[in-house]
Design a protein around this motif. Sequence first.
Motif, short mmCIF file in Angstrom:
data_model
loop_
_atom_site.label_atom_id
_atom_site.label_comp_id
_atom_site.label_asym_id
_atom_site.label_seq_id
_atom_site.Cartn_x
_atom_site.Cartn_y
_atom_site.Cartn_z
N THR A 117 0.83 -1.21 0.00
CA THR A 117 0.00 0.00 0.00
C THR A 117 0.87 1.26 0.00
OG1 THR A 117 -0.15 -0.02 2.41
CG2 THR A 117 -1.92 -1.14 1.18
N LEU A 149 -7.32 8.49 1.68
CA LEU A 149 -8.55 7.79 1.32
C LEU A 149 -9.66 8.77 0.97
CD1 LEU A 149 -8.56 4.81 3.83
CD2 LEU A 149 -8.06 4.80 1.40
N THR A 202 -3.98 1.92 -4.91
CA THR A 202 -4.48 1.45 -3.61
C THR A 202 -5.65 2.29 -3.14
OG1 THR A 202 -2.27 0.64 -3.05
CG2 THR A 202 -3.83 0.90 -1.24
N ILE A 262 -9.47 0.69 -2.40
CA ILE A 262 -10.15 0.80 -1.10
C ILE A 262 -11.42 1.63 -1.22
CG2 ILE A 262 -9.94 1.68 1.26
CD1 ILE A 262 -6.95 0.83 1.08
#
Length: 171
Positions: free
Chosen positions: A70, A76, A85, A89
């Motif tokens: 990652t 995020l 990554t 996610i």
Amino acid sequence: MFRFHRKWFVYAISACVVLVLLAVACAPATAPALAPATFVPLPVATSAPAPTAAPSGGSAANTLVIDMDTSDMITLDPGVGYEFTDDLITHNVYETLVKFEGVDLSTIKPGLATKWDIKDAGDQWQVTFTLRSDAKFSSGNPVTADDVVYSFQRVISLNKSPAFLFTDDLG
């Protein structure tokens, strides 16, 4: 209604996916009660040692361990992240307007949008999405077209990696 040049149509659909993720991420943090997760155990590799103790709260037979690099992940936040990554996610955490299923990358499937209308407007496309009437944030608030527009505008104003999907060659 958004207008897109034909060559950027695929980028625009991808941007829609990313931005709805952002709208969901901006919802209030009140989470509903969740049912216990059920995991299907993966076969144990013969070269890896068997676990000696089960993690707290479960046994080795119902614990899923994912080992992946990652190191490319910086955030995020779906309005900022653009690395592999981040994308893996966020696409598993947030619902998107449209999506692909399985290995078929030629057929767009419904997500938050139940249907979409694509009109050829000469050198541009006009895409209109119809949202599911039962779409809700984790807070229970309904997902509205204003939320989707806010997400799109947020990505543009942040001007991070995904912003080019909206700003480059759009008319």
